[in-house]
Design a protein around this motif. Sequence first.
Motif, short mmCIF file in Angstrom:
data_model
loop_
_atom_site.label_atom_id
_atom_site.label_comp_id
_atom_site.label_asym_id
_atom_site.label_seq_id
_atom_site.Cartn_x
_atom_site.Cartn_y
_atom_site.Cartn_z
N ARG A 26 1.59 5.08 15.70
CA ARG A 26 2.38 5.12 14.20
C ARG A 26 3.10 3.73 13.72
O ARG A 26 3.41 3.09 12.79
N VAL A 27 3.64 3.23 15.08
CA VAL A 27 4.56 2.04 14.75
C VAL A 27 3.89 0.84 14.73
O VAL A 27 4.45 -0.51 14.10
N GLU A 28 2.54 0.72 14.99
CA GLU A 28 1.68 -0.54 14.92
C GLU A 28 1.29 -0.96 13.67
O GLU A 28 1.02 -0.16 12.66
N TRP A 29 1.33 -2.17 13.30
CA TRP A 29 0.53 -2.67 12.25
C TRP A 29 -0.82 -2.12 12.09
O TRP A 29 -1.66 -2.23 13.06
N LYS A 30 -1.48 -1.90 10.92
CA LYS A 30 -2.77 -1.39 11.02
C LYS A 30 -3.75 -2.43 11.33
O LYS A 30 -4.81 -2.12 11.67
N ASP A 31 -3.62 -3.65 11.19
CA ASP A 31 -4.45 -4.74 11.65
C ASP A 31 -4.63 -5.13 13.14
O ASP A 31 -5.20 -5.98 13.22
N MET B 165 5.05 5.74 20.22
CA MET B 165 6.54 5.15 20.21
C MET B 165 7.43 5.81 19.52
O MET B 165 8.27 6.01 19.63
N LEU B 166 6.94 6.18 18.19
CA LEU B 166 8.00 7.17 17.30
C LEU B 166 8.35 8.20 18.06
O LEU B 166 9.37 8.92 17.85
N ALA B 167 7.19 9.05 18.54
CA ALA B 167 7.61 10.33 19.35
C ALA B 167 8.32 9.95 20.15
O ALA B 167 9.12 11.07 20.44
N ARG B 168 8.15 8.93 20.92
CA ARG B 168 9.40 8.77 22.23
C ARG B 168 10.56 8.59 21.61
O ARG B 168 11.47 9.06 22.09
N ARG C 243 -0.55 -12.66 5.26
CA ARG C 243 -0.55 -11.76 4.03
C ARG C 243 0.97 -11.52 3.90
O ARG C 243 1.46 -11.41 2.60
N TYR C 244 1.80 -11.18 4.89
CA TYR C 244 3.15 -10.63 4.86
C TYR C 244 4.24 -11.51 5.22
O TYR C 244 5.43 -11.35 4.87
N GLY C 245 3.89 -12.85 5.92
CA GLY C 245 4.60 -13.86 6.12
C GLY C 245 5.57 -13.53 7.52
O GLY C 245 6.86 -13.89 7.74
N ALA C 246 5.34 -12.46 8.43
CA ALA C 246 5.84 -12.17 9.60
C ALA C 246 5.79 -13.27 10.53
O ALA C 246 4.75 -14.07 10.53
N SER C 247 6.72 -13.49 11.58
CA SER C 247 6.80 -14.68 12.53
C SER C 247 6.35 -13.99 13.89
O SER C 247 5.87 -14.85 14.82
N ARG C 248 6.21 -12.80 14.02
CA ARG C 248 5.71 -12.12 15.26
C ARG C 248 5.02 -10.81 14.96
O ARG C 248 5.26 -10.20 14.07
N VAL C 249 4.14 -10.49 15.99
CA VAL C 249 3.62 -9.18 15.78
C VAL C 249 3.74 -8.21 16.95
O VAL C 249 3.44 -8.73 18.24
N SER C 250 4.10 -6.99 16.88
CA SER C 250 4.45 -6.09 17.74
C SER C 250 4.32 -4.81 17.13
O SER C 250 3.47 -4.49 16.37
N CYS C 251 5.65 -3.91 17.28
CA CYS C 251 5.84 -2.70 16.47
C CYS C 251 6.02 -3.37 15.05
O CYS C 251 6.59 -4.55 14.86
N ALA C 252 5.52 -2.64 14.09
CA ALA C 252 5.80 -3.10 12.61
C ALA C 252 7.38 -3.43 12.69
O ALA C 252 7.92 -4.43 11.99
N PHE C 253 8.31 -2.41 13.12
CA PHE C 253 9.54 -2.39 12.84
C PHE C 253 10.11 -2.41 14.39
O PHE C 253 10.20 -1.43 15.03
#
Length: 523
Positions: free
Chosen positions: A81-86, A112-115, A233-243
């Motif tokens: 659940r913590v991943e970006w959908k893309d 990860m959220l469950a952890r 689309r959202y201007g993030a500088s990195r991709v891992s967990c969304a938060f």
Amino acid sequence: MSLQIIDLSSLRERLTIPATRFLRTVASTPEVNALLDTDAVVAIGVSGGKDSVACALAVARYLDLIGHTGPRVLVHADLGRVEWKDSAPACERLAAHLGWELLTVRRQAGDMLARWQKRWENNVTRYRELSCVRLILPWSTPSMRFCTSELKTAVITSALKKRYPAHDIVNVTGVRRQESSARSKMPVAAPLAALTRRGRQGITWNAIIEWPVEDVFQEIADAGLALHEAYTRYGASRVSCAFCIMSSLDDLRAAAGCADNHDLYREMVAIDAASTFAFQGQRWLADVAPDLLPASLLAAVARAKVAAAARVGVEAEIPAHLLYTAGWPTHLPSPQEAALIASVRSRVAAFVGLDVDYTTAESVVARYDSLLAARATAGATQREPETPAQEAFVFRAPCVRYSPLSYLSPTNCKGTFPCATTLPLHSSSCLFWPSLAACSGSRGLSEPASHPCAQRRSRSCSRRSFFSLHRGFWTTSPCPSSPASSSSHGRQSGRCSTASLAEVATQKTSSGRWVIRSSTVTG
């Protein structure tokens, strides 16, 4: 005489490739090359982010160039659940472009959220049983990244060993020196114990470690691949967990801007509120996008911030030698020290809303004694997770003193509470200061002007402030009419006088409510 015919078609095909592509070369070592020469498995970890995509493109080209014929596979660790959908679609696009297999692996015990949720549940149990002397946060931290070790490295290496039991394995990452000071010191390649088996080698290869970010984007552009939508689309500088625990504030806001992440955001904020631990040390997730939160959750976070400040202040009373080392106590507390620990536990439990055991001096001594005996028998193999400093709750005012028997009850020589302007909630009200018997001598201890019980009087004490605390919720009660006993709080040569200390008594009434009473003592 025989003629040798040379086919130049492959050379012509290579010459049609833009020359800029050959300027971006991978870094390698003799150890990596030796394994590639024996057709070792090449497994590239991909998240869908720019670095892993560029790394896969560059390594695939390099393997073709050297004639590698061993197995090749892309591996994606699905964090749930913590991943970006893309993220998963981005990995699928890359695999289709390269013509490689995409292996997706997951932690069987939950995402990860469950952890994080289970970690908090376990830590509450440990605290209740006095298996840790301080409450432990639910989150991973930059120095304790079990999110990477458990949900990525462990599941990936396990899957690769099962799939390729008779092969050497080269595990490729998109780590780059430019990303951080720590990564700038990483080697090009290193043995990977998790992939090393009898007669078989495992090695980590950081193939694009020398690349600047400009080369990363150019590599992807040259391949004609679409970047992950987190960037475009959202201007993030990195991709891992969304938060992510490593995310900047801008990246956290970018994640919150994606509607797909809103349910996740609220669930993570709820962990902040329940645990009284901010997601990133000083940064509470609720402050990233409060407009996405219901009023009830915002109120719970506000209470958690107050409770967090109180918890940190109380736990600071525990002497260093009574803290656990590698998950075990090292000293048996004296009766007085055990009484202090019992008091700390009772107050922390009240702040956070927990039910705990070992709240008497006798039970604390007995518990320490049993743990020390168990440690001697079993050896110190248990490790208490690190609790990072909650910088936002560290009291840095130079003239604040704390009584060993008090919590959040400073004696301030300057007549103000400078800490209140540097802490979350910036409280100069009853909500923050649970113990203020405000004696106003010459520039002595005084309550903030907005404090409802503030009764500044020259060289005299104000009325006492009474506060009730029940399951972590601060409420104020009317000030009694009887004044507190007089006491002066002076200063000497600009430094604090330690002659006067504010002592707080915490009592549980017959109705089960915790009542905090403040008084002034002179030492």
